[in-house]
Motif scaffolding. Sequence first.
Motif, mmCIF file in Angstrom:
data_model
loop_
_atom_site.group_PDB
_atom_site.id
_atom_site.type_symbol
_atom_site.label_atom_id
_atom_site.label_comp_id
_atom_site.label_asym_id
_atom_site.label_seq_id
_atom_site.Cartn_x
_atom_site.Cartn_y
_atom_site.Cartn_z
ATOM 1 N N VAL A 32 0.837 -1.203 0.000
ATOM 2 C CA VAL A 32 0.000 0.000 0.000
ATOM 3 C C VAL A 32 0.869 1.249 0.000
ATOM 4 O O VAL A 32 0.602 2.217 -0.734
ATOM 5 C CB VAL A 32 -0.952 -0.007 1.218
ATOM 6 C CG1 VAL A 32 -1.663 1.340 1.340
ATOM 7 C CG2 VAL A 32 -1.975 -1.128 1.099
ATOM 8 N N PHE A 33 1.934 1.242 0.802
ATOM 9 C CA PHE A 33 2.831 2.404 0.867
ATOM 10 C C PHE A 33 3.480 2.668 -0.489
ATOM 11 O O PHE A 33 3.506 3.821 -0.962
ATOM 12 C CB PHE A 33 3.917 2.184 1.923
ATOM 13 C CG PHE A 33 5.003 3.229 1.868
ATOM 14 C CD1 PHE A 33 4.793 4.502 2.377
ATOM 15 C CD2 PHE A 33 6.230 2.939 1.278
ATOM 16 C CE1 PHE A 33 5.783 5.478 2.313
ATOM 17 C CE2 PHE A 33 7.226 3.908 1.201
ATOM 18 C CZ PHE A 33 7.000 5.178 1.717
ATOM 19 N N ILE A 34 4.006 1.619 -1.134
ATOM 20 C CA ILE A 34 4.667 1.802 -2.427
ATOM 21 C C ILE A 34 3.667 2.286 -3.472
ATOM 22 O O ILE A 34 3.990 3.121 -4.329
ATOM 23 C CB ILE A 34 5.338 0.495 -2.880
ATOM 24 C CG1 ILE A 34 6.526 0.170 -1.970
ATOM 25 C CG2 ILE A 34 5.797 0.579 -4.334
ATOM 26 C CD1 ILE A 34 7.637 1.204 -2.007
ATOM 27 N N GLY A 35 2.424 1.782 -3.393
ATOM 28 C CA GLY A 35 1.392 2.248 -4.312
ATOM 29 C C GLY A 35 1.160 3.747 -4.177
ATOM 30 O O GLY A 35 1.007 4.460 -5.178
ATOM 31 N N TRP A 36 1.157 4.224 -2.922
ATOM 32 C CA TRP A 36 0.983 5.669 -2.676
ATOM 33 C C TRP A 36 2.220 6.449 -3.093
ATOM 34 O O TRP A 36 2.134 7.456 -3.798
ATOM 35 C CB TRP A 36 0.695 5.893 -1.187
ATOM 36 C CG TRP A 36 0.825 7.324 -0.766
ATOM 37 C CD1 TRP A 36 -0.070 8.333 -0.937
ATOM 38 C CD2 TRP A 36 1.975 7.915 -0.110
ATOM 39 N NE1 TRP A 36 0.434 9.512 -0.432
ATOM 40 C CE2 TRP A 36 1.681 9.286 0.081
ATOM 41 C CE3 TRP A 36 3.199 7.409 0.338
ATOM 42 C CZ2 TRP A 36 2.577 10.147 0.702
ATOM 43 C CZ3 TRP A 36 4.094 8.277 0.941
ATOM 44 C CH2 TRP A 36 3.774 9.631 1.119
ATOM 45 N N PHE A 37 3.393 5.967 -2.667
ATOM 46 C CA PHE A 37 4.647 6.679 -2.925
ATOM 47 C C PHE A 37 4.921 6.811 -4.421
ATOM 48 O O PHE A 37 5.355 7.875 -4.891
ATOM 49 C CB PHE A 37 5.806 5.932 -2.252
ATOM 50 C CG PHE A 37 7.156 6.541 -2.503
ATOM 51 C CD1 PHE A 37 7.594 7.619 -1.750
ATOM 52 C CD2 PHE A 37 7.984 6.043 -3.501
ATOM 53 C CE1 PHE A 37 8.842 8.190 -1.982
ATOM 54 C CE2 PHE A 37 9.222 6.610 -3.746
ATOM 55 C CZ PHE A 37 9.651 7.683 -2.980
ATOM 56 N N SER A 38 4.657 5.756 -5.178
ATOM 57 C CA SER A 38 4.987 5.760 -6.605
ATOM 58 C C SER A 38 4.175 6.777 -7.397
ATOM 59 O O SER A 38 4.576 7.164 -8.504
ATOM 60 C CB SER A 38 4.785 4.363 -7.198
ATOM 61 O OG SER A 38 3.403 4.030 -7.242
ATOM 62 N N TRP A 44 11.891 15.542 -8.122
ATOM 63 C CA TRP A 44 13.079 14.960 -7.483
ATOM 64 C C TRP A 44 12.810 13.551 -6.975
ATOM 65 O O TRP A 44 13.701 12.682 -7.044
ATOM 66 C CB TRP A 44 13.614 15.862 -6.376
ATOM 67 C CG TRP A 44 12.834 15.886 -5.089
ATOM 68 C CD1 TRP A 44 11.841 16.723 -4.730
ATOM 69 C CD2 TRP A 44 13.026 14.983 -3.984
ATOM 70 N NE1 TRP A 44 11.370 16.416 -3.475
ATOM 71 C CE2 TRP A 44 12.092 15.356 -2.986
ATOM 72 C CE3 TRP A 44 13.882 13.906 -3.736
ATOM 73 C CZ2 TRP A 44 11.992 14.686 -1.772
ATOM 74 C CZ3 TRP A 44 13.790 13.230 -2.516
ATOM 75 C CH2 TRP A 44 12.853 13.635 -1.557
ATOM 76 N N ILE A 45 11.582 13.284 -6.474
ATOM 77 C CA ILE A 45 11.243 11.925 -6.042
ATOM 78 C C ILE A 45 11.209 10.984 -7.247
ATOM 79 O O ILE A 45 11.735 9.866 -7.210
ATOM 80 C CB ILE A 45 9.889 11.913 -5.310
ATOM 81 C CG1 ILE A 45 10.009 12.589 -3.950
ATOM 82 C CG2 ILE A 45 9.375 10.474 -5.141
ATOM 83 C CD1 ILE A 45 8.717 12.678 -3.177
ATOM 84 N N ARG A 46 10.589 11.454 -8.335
ATOM 85 C CA ARG A 46 10.541 10.651 -9.566
ATOM 86 C C ARG A 46 11.940 10.329 -10.063
ATOM 87 O O ARG A 46 12.271 9.161 -10.324
ATOM 88 C CB ARG A 46 9.767 11.419 -10.634
ATOM 89 C CG ARG A 46 9.768 10.784 -12.028
ATOM 90 C CD ARG A 46 9.507 11.845 -13.075
ATOM 91 N NE ARG A 46 10.568 12.862 -13.094
ATOM 92 C CZ ARG A 46 10.395 14.114 -13.511
ATOM 93 N NH1 ARG A 46 9.217 14.518 -13.939
ATOM 94 N NH2 ARG A 46 11.410 14.966 -13.510
ATOM 95 N N LYS A 70 5.418 11.708 -15.146
ATOM 96 C CA LYS A 70 4.928 12.506 -14.031
ATOM 97 C C LYS A 70 5.374 11.937 -12.688
ATOM 98 O O LYS A 70 5.520 12.674 -11.708
ATOM 99 C CB LYS A 70 3.398 12.583 -14.077
ATOM 100 C CG LYS A 70 2.840 13.312 -15.278
ATOM 101 C CD LYS A 70 1.325 13.378 -15.234
ATOM 102 C CE LYS A 70 0.687 11.999 -15.380
ATOM 103 N NZ LYS A 70 -0.793 12.059 -15.421
ATOM 104 N N SER A 71 5.559 10.610 -12.629
ATOM 105 C CA SER A 71 5.868 9.951 -11.370
ATOM 106 C C SER A 71 6.514 8.600 -11.665
ATOM 107 O O SER A 71 6.584 8.161 -12.826
ATOM 108 C CB SER A 71 4.580 9.730 -10.565
ATOM 109 O OG SER A 71 3.704 8.872 -11.286
ATOM 110 N N LEU A 72 6.953 7.918 -10.609
ATOM 111 C CA LEU A 72 7.484 6.567 -10.761
ATOM 112 C C LEU A 72 6.407 5.643 -11.323
ATOM 113 O O LEU A 72 6.672 4.815 -12.202
ATOM 114 C CB LEU A 72 7.962 6.053 -9.399
ATOM 115 C CG LEU A 72 8.474 4.611 -9.356
ATOM 116 C CD1 LEU A 72 9.697 4.436 -10.240
ATOM 117 C CD2 LEU A 72 8.788 4.208 -7.910
ATOM 118 N N HIS A 73 5.181 5.799 -10.850
ATOM 119 C CA HIS A 73 4.061 4.998 -11.335
ATOM 120 C C HIS A 73 3.834 5.216 -12.830
ATOM 121 O O HIS A 73 3.612 4.256 -13.587
ATOM 122 C CB HIS A 73 2.795 5.383 -10.560
ATOM 123 C CG HIS A 73 1.534 4.793 -11.107
ATOM 124 N ND1 HIS A 73 1.175 3.485 -10.917
ATOM 125 C CD2 HIS A 73 0.543 5.343 -11.858
ATOM 126 C CE1 HIS A 73 0.023 3.246 -11.507
ATOM 127 N NE2 HIS A 73 -0.376 4.354 -12.086
#
Length: 291
Positions: A32-38, A44-46, A70-73
Amino acid sequence: MMKIAQTIRNIFANEDLNFLLTNRIPRHALTVFIGWFSKIESAWIRDLSIFIWRIFTDLDLSEAKKTQFKSLHDCFIRELKEGARPINDAESVLISPSDGIVGECGIIKNGQVFQAKGFPYQISDLLGSHIDPVSLEGGVYVTLRLTSAMYHRFHAPYSGVIDRVVYHSGDTWNVNPVALKRIENLFCKNERAAISMQIAAGRYKIYLVPVAAILVASIRLHGLDVTLNSHYRGSHHLKCALPCVKGEQLGWFEHGSTIILFAPSGFSLAPNIANGITIKMGTALFQLPPL
Protein backbone atom coordinates in the motif's frame (compact mmCIF):
# COMPACT_ATOMS: atom_id res chain seq x y z
CA MET A 1 27.10 3.13 -5.80
CA MET A 2 27.62 0.22 -8.21
CA LYS A 3 29.50 -1.71 -5.51
CA ILE A 4 26.56 -1.22 -3.14
CA ALA A 5 24.16 -2.39 -5.82
CA GLN A 6 26.27 -5.50 -6.49
CA THR A 7 26.43 -6.25 -2.76
CA ILE A 8 22.63 -6.10 -2.51
CA ARG A 9 22.26 -8.30 -5.61
CA ASN A 10 24.61 -10.85 -4.00
CA ILE A 11 22.48 -10.82 -0.84
CA PHE A 12 19.34 -11.47 -2.87
CA ALA A 13 21.11 -14.30 -4.69
CA ASN A 14 21.09 -16.24 -1.40
CA GLU A 15 17.71 -18.01 -1.48
CA ASP A 16 17.18 -18.04 2.31
CA LEU A 17 17.91 -14.33 2.64
CA ASN A 18 15.92 -13.53 -0.50
CA PHE A 19 12.86 -15.29 0.89
CA LEU A 20 13.26 -13.70 4.32
CA LEU A 21 13.73 -10.14 3.02
CA THR A 22 10.94 -10.27 0.44
CA ASN A 23 8.28 -12.20 2.35
CA ARG A 24 8.76 -12.07 6.14
CA ILE A 25 7.84 -8.40 6.26
CA PRO A 26 4.50 -6.52 6.47
CA ARG A 27 3.65 -7.33 2.84
CA HIS A 28 0.27 -5.63 2.60
CA ALA A 29 1.33 -2.44 4.40
CA LEU A 30 4.49 -2.12 2.31
CA THR A 31 2.52 -2.72 -0.89
CA VAL A 32 0.00 0.00 0.00
CA PHE A 33 2.83 2.40 0.87
CA ILE A 34 4.67 1.80 -2.43
CA GLY A 35 1.39 2.25 -4.31
CA TRP A 36 0.98 5.67 -2.68
CA PHE A 37 4.65 6.68 -2.92
CA SER A 38 4.99 5.76 -6.60
CA LYS A 39 2.18 8.15 -7.57
CA ILE A 40 3.72 11.24 -5.95
CA GLU A 41 4.19 13.79 -8.73
CA SER A 42 7.45 15.35 -7.60
CA ALA A 43 10.34 15.77 -10.01
CA TRP A 44 13.08 14.96 -7.48
CA ILE A 45 11.24 11.92 -6.04
CA ARG A 46 10.54 10.65 -9.57
CA ASP A 47 14.12 11.16 -10.75
CA LEU A 48 15.71 9.66 -7.63
CA SER A 49 13.37 6.65 -7.72
CA ILE A 50 14.07 5.95 -11.40
CA PHE A 51 17.82 6.44 -10.81
CA ILE A 52 17.82 3.84 -8.02
CA TRP A 53 15.60 1.55 -10.08
CA ARG A 54 18.13 1.68 -12.95
CA ILE A 55 21.00 0.74 -10.61
CA PHE A 56 19.39 -2.48 -9.40
CA THR A 57 17.63 -3.61 -12.60
CA ASP A 58 18.10 -3.65 -16.36
CA LEU A 59 15.53 -0.89 -16.87
CA ASP A 60 15.44 0.18 -20.54
CA LEU A 61 13.30 3.18 -21.42
CA SER A 62 14.46 3.47 -25.04
CA GLU A 63 11.22 1.87 -26.26
CA ALA A 64 8.96 4.12 -24.17
CA LYS A 65 6.42 6.25 -26.03
CA LYS A 66 7.32 9.32 -23.99
CA THR A 67 10.55 10.41 -22.35
CA GLN A 68 9.14 12.47 -19.48
CA PHE A 69 7.08 10.89 -16.70
CA LYS A 70 4.93 12.51 -14.03
CA SER A 71 5.87 9.95 -11.37
CA LEU A 72 7.48 6.57 -10.76
CA HIS A 73 4.06 5.00 -11.34
CA ASP A 74 3.72 6.79 -14.67
CA CYS A 75 7.07 5.31 -15.71
CA PHE A 76 6.10 1.84 -14.48
CA ILE A 77 2.92 1.66 -16.58
CA ARG A 78 4.58 3.32 -19.59
CA GLU A 79 3.31 2.73 -23.10
CA LEU A 80 5.70 1.74 -25.87
CA LYS A 81 6.44 3.37 -29.20
CA GLU A 82 4.26 2.34 -32.11
CA GLY A 83 5.61 -0.88 -33.61
CA ALA A 84 7.85 -1.75 -30.66
CA ARG A 85 5.99 -5.05 -30.26
CA PRO A 86 5.08 -6.59 -33.65
CA ILE A 87 1.94 -8.73 -33.46
CA ASN A 88 1.86 -12.20 -34.98
CA ASP A 89 -1.46 -11.87 -36.83
CA ALA A 90 -1.73 -15.50 -38.04
CA GLU A 91 -5.22 -16.85 -37.25
CA SER A 92 -3.66 -20.12 -36.06
CA VAL A 93 -1.62 -18.36 -33.36
CA LEU A 94 -2.56 -17.08 -29.90
CA ILE A 95 0.03 -14.50 -28.84
CA SER A 96 1.73 -13.70 -25.58
CA PRO A 97 -0.30 -10.98 -23.81
CA SER A 98 2.80 -9.47 -22.21
CA ASP A 99 6.54 -9.47 -21.98
CA GLY A 100 7.72 -12.08 -19.52
CA ILE A 101 9.86 -15.05 -18.53
CA VAL A 102 8.20 -18.43 -19.01
CA GLY A 103 7.98 -20.04 -15.57
CA GLU A 104 6.03 -23.26 -15.98
CA CYS A 105 4.13 -24.52 -19.02
CA GLY A 106 2.58 -27.74 -20.25
CA ILE A 107 -0.56 -29.84 -20.30
CA ILE A 108 -3.45 -29.51 -17.83
CA LYS A 109 -3.95 -32.95 -16.21
CA ASN A 110 -6.56 -33.87 -13.60
CA GLY A 111 -7.43 -30.20 -13.23
CA GLN A 112 -3.90 -29.53 -12.07
CA VAL A 113 -0.90 -27.46 -13.20
CA PHE A 114 2.42 -26.44 -11.63
CA GLN A 115 3.71 -23.20 -10.13
CA ALA A 116 7.20 -24.78 -9.81
CA LYS A 117 8.67 -28.26 -10.05
CA GLY A 118 7.01 -30.43 -7.40
CA PHE A 119 4.48 -27.73 -6.48
CA PRO A 120 1.15 -28.41 -8.21
CA TYR A 121 -2.11 -26.55 -7.66
CA GLN A 122 -5.71 -27.02 -8.76
CA ILE A 123 -6.90 -24.59 -11.43
CA SER A 124 -10.29 -24.41 -9.72
CA ASP A 125 -8.55 -22.92 -6.67
CA LEU A 126 -7.02 -20.24 -8.87
CA LEU A 127 -9.94 -19.42 -11.17
CA GLY A 128 -12.84 -19.88 -8.74
CA SER A 129 -15.75 -22.25 -8.23
CA HIS A 130 -17.76 -20.87 -11.18
CA ILE A 131 -15.22 -22.43 -13.58
CA ASP A 132 -15.63 -26.11 -14.49
CA PRO A 133 -12.05 -27.49 -14.59
CA VAL A 134 -13.22 -30.30 -16.88
CA SER A 135 -13.59 -27.69 -19.65
CA LEU A 136 -9.81 -27.22 -19.59
CA GLU A 137 -8.76 -30.84 -19.16
CA GLY A 138 -6.06 -31.79 -21.66
CA GLY A 139 -5.51 -28.14 -22.54
CA VAL A 140 -2.35 -26.09 -22.12
CA TYR A 141 -1.10 -23.40 -19.77
CA VAL A 142 1.79 -20.95 -19.51
CA THR A 143 2.98 -18.86 -16.56
CA LEU A 144 4.67 -15.57 -17.51
CA ARG A 145 6.68 -13.75 -14.84
CA LEU A 146 7.22 -10.02 -15.33
CA THR A 147 10.33 -8.55 -13.73
CA SER A 148 10.12 -5.00 -12.36
CA ALA A 149 12.01 -3.51 -15.31
CA MET A 150 9.75 -5.04 -17.98
CA TYR A 151 6.91 -3.44 -19.91
CA HIS A 152 3.86 -3.93 -17.67
CA ARG A 153 0.85 -3.50 -19.90
CA PHE A 154 -0.97 -6.62 -21.06
CA HIS A 155 -2.82 -7.15 -24.31
CA ALA A 156 -5.47 -9.37 -25.89
CA PRO A 157 -3.90 -12.72 -26.85
CA TYR A 158 -6.54 -13.19 -29.57
CA SER A 159 -9.55 -11.37 -30.97
CA GLY A 160 -12.77 -12.08 -29.11
CA VAL A 161 -15.01 -10.95 -26.26
CA ILE A 162 -14.27 -10.70 -22.55
CA ASP A 163 -17.44 -12.03 -20.95
CA ARG A 164 -16.51 -12.13 -17.26
CA VAL A 165 -13.90 -10.82 -14.85
CA VAL A 166 -13.66 -12.29 -11.36
CA TYR A 167 -11.42 -10.44 -8.93
CA HIS A 168 -10.13 -12.47 -5.96
CA SER A 169 -8.69 -10.51 -3.06
CA GLY A 170 -5.74 -12.11 -1.37
CA ASP A 171 -2.19 -11.88 -0.08
CA THR A 172 0.83 -10.29 -1.74
CA TRP A 173 3.52 -12.97 -1.48
CA ASN A 174 6.53 -12.44 -3.71
CA VAL A 175 6.12 -14.54 -6.88
CA ASN A 176 9.80 -14.97 -7.70
CA PRO A 177 11.20 -18.51 -8.20
CA VAL A 178 12.49 -18.64 -4.62
CA ALA A 179 9.00 -18.16 -3.15
CA LEU A 180 7.32 -20.42 -5.72
CA LYS A 181 9.50 -23.31 -4.51
CA ARG A 182 8.52 -22.74 -0.88
CA ILE A 183 4.90 -21.58 -0.65
CA GLU A 184 2.29 -24.10 -1.76
CA ASN A 185 -0.64 -22.77 -3.81
CA LEU A 186 1.00 -19.35 -3.87
CA PHE A 187 -0.85 -18.07 -6.95
CA CYS A 188 -4.14 -19.22 -5.39
CA LYS A 189 -3.39 -17.22 -2.24
CA ASN A 190 -2.44 -13.95 -3.91
CA GLU A 191 -4.62 -11.15 -5.23
CA ARG A 192 -5.64 -11.93 -8.83
CA ALA A 193 -8.22 -11.42 -11.57
CA ALA A 194 -9.58 -14.28 -13.69
CA ILE A 195 -10.46 -12.88 -17.13
CA SER A 196 -12.70 -15.11 -19.24
CA MET A 197 -12.53 -14.64 -23.02
CA GLN A 198 -14.51 -16.17 -25.86
CA ILE A 199 -12.35 -16.30 -28.99
CA ALA A 200 -12.52 -17.49 -32.62
CA ALA A 201 -16.19 -16.52 -33.04
CA GLY A 202 -17.07 -18.14 -29.71
CA ARG A 203 -15.61 -21.58 -30.53
CA TYR A 204 -13.17 -21.55 -27.61
CA LYS A 205 -12.96 -20.09 -24.13
CA ILE A 206 -9.59 -19.12 -22.67
CA TYR A 207 -8.61 -17.62 -19.34
CA LEU A 208 -6.07 -14.90 -18.62
CA VAL A 209 -5.11 -14.51 -14.96
CA PRO A 210 -3.01 -11.51 -13.82
CA VAL A 211 -1.62 -12.29 -10.34
CA ALA A 212 -0.42 -9.55 -8.00
CA ALA A 213 2.52 -9.74 -5.57
CA ILE A 214 4.39 -7.75 -2.94
CA LEU A 215 4.74 -4.10 -4.06
CA VAL A 216 2.63 -5.21 -7.01
CA ALA A 217 -1.04 -4.88 -6.25
CA SER A 218 -3.97 -3.39 -8.16
CA ILE A 219 -4.98 -4.30 -11.69
CA ARG A 220 -6.54 -1.87 -14.15
CA LEU A 221 -8.64 -3.06 -17.09
CA HIS A 222 -9.70 -0.92 -20.03
CA GLY A 223 -13.46 -0.98 -20.54
CA LEU A 224 -14.16 -1.39 -16.82
CA ASP A 225 -14.26 1.84 -14.85
CA VAL A 226 -12.75 0.25 -11.77
CA THR A 227 -9.30 -0.51 -10.36
CA LEU A 228 -9.25 -4.01 -8.89
CA ASN A 229 -7.45 -4.02 -5.57
CA SER A 230 -7.65 -5.01 -1.90
CA HIS A 231 -10.60 -2.67 -1.27
CA TYR A 232 -12.69 -5.59 -2.56
CA ARG A 233 -12.98 -8.58 -0.24
CA GLY A 234 -13.58 -12.15 -1.33
CA SER A 235 -14.61 -12.65 -4.95
CA HIS A 236 -15.95 -9.75 -7.00
CA HIS A 237 -17.78 -10.83 -10.18
CA LEU A 238 -18.04 -8.44 -13.11
CA LYS A 239 -20.15 -9.67 -16.00
CA CYS A 240 -19.37 -7.85 -19.20
CA ALA A 241 -19.24 -8.05 -23.00
CA LEU A 242 -16.07 -6.26 -24.00
CA PRO A 243 -14.91 -6.89 -27.58
CA CYS A 244 -11.16 -6.88 -28.15
CA VAL A 245 -8.77 -7.33 -31.05
CA LYS A 246 -5.58 -9.39 -30.93
CA GLY A 247 -2.78 -7.17 -29.60
CA GLU A 248 -5.12 -4.52 -28.23
CA GLN A 249 -4.26 -3.20 -24.77
CA LEU A 250 -6.42 -4.78 -22.07
CA GLY A 251 -4.91 -3.02 -19.08
CA TRP A 252 -1.93 -2.98 -16.77
CA PHE A 253 -0.64 -3.93 -13.37
CA GLU A 254 -0.34 -0.94 -11.10
CA HIS A 255 3.03 -2.45 -10.16
CA GLY A 256 3.47 -5.63 -12.31
CA SER A 257 3.80 -9.38 -11.49
CA THR A 258 2.65 -12.60 -13.22
CA ILE A 259 0.17 -13.63 -15.91
CA ILE A 260 -1.10 -17.19 -16.37
CA LEU A 261 -2.93 -18.34 -19.52
CA PHE A 262 -5.15 -21.39 -19.88
CA ALA A 263 -6.58 -22.81 -23.12
CA PRO A 264 -8.76 -25.91 -23.67
CA SER A 265 -7.93 -29.25 -25.25
CA GLY A 266 -6.78 -29.00 -28.86
CA PHE A 267 -4.49 -26.05 -28.24
CA SER A 268 -0.74 -26.66 -28.10
CA LEU A 269 2.35 -24.71 -27.06
CA ALA A 270 4.08 -22.79 -29.84
CA PRO A 271 7.35 -24.51 -30.87
CA ASN A 272 9.63 -21.98 -29.14
CA ILE A 273 7.91 -21.99 -25.74
CA ALA A 274 9.88 -23.60 -22.90
CA ASN A 275 10.65 -22.97 -19.24
CA GLY A 276 13.08 -20.12 -18.64
CA ILE A 277 12.90 -18.33 -21.99
CA THR A 278 12.13 -14.61 -22.18
CA ILE A 279 9.45 -13.58 -24.68
CA LYS A 280 7.80 -10.36 -25.71
CA MET A 281 4.20 -9.40 -26.15
CA GLY A 282 2.92 -10.26 -29.62
CA THR A 283 4.99 -13.39 -30.19
CA ALA A 284 3.41 -16.84 -30.68
CA LEU A 285 2.44 -18.56 -27.41
CA PHE A 286 -0.19 -21.19 -28.32
CA GLN A 287 -1.26 -22.87 -31.55
CA LEU A 288 -5.02 -23.08 -32.06
CA PRO A 289 -6.61 -26.45 -32.90
CA PRO A 290 -6.51 -27.19 -36.65
CA LEU A 291 -9.78 -26.46 -38.42
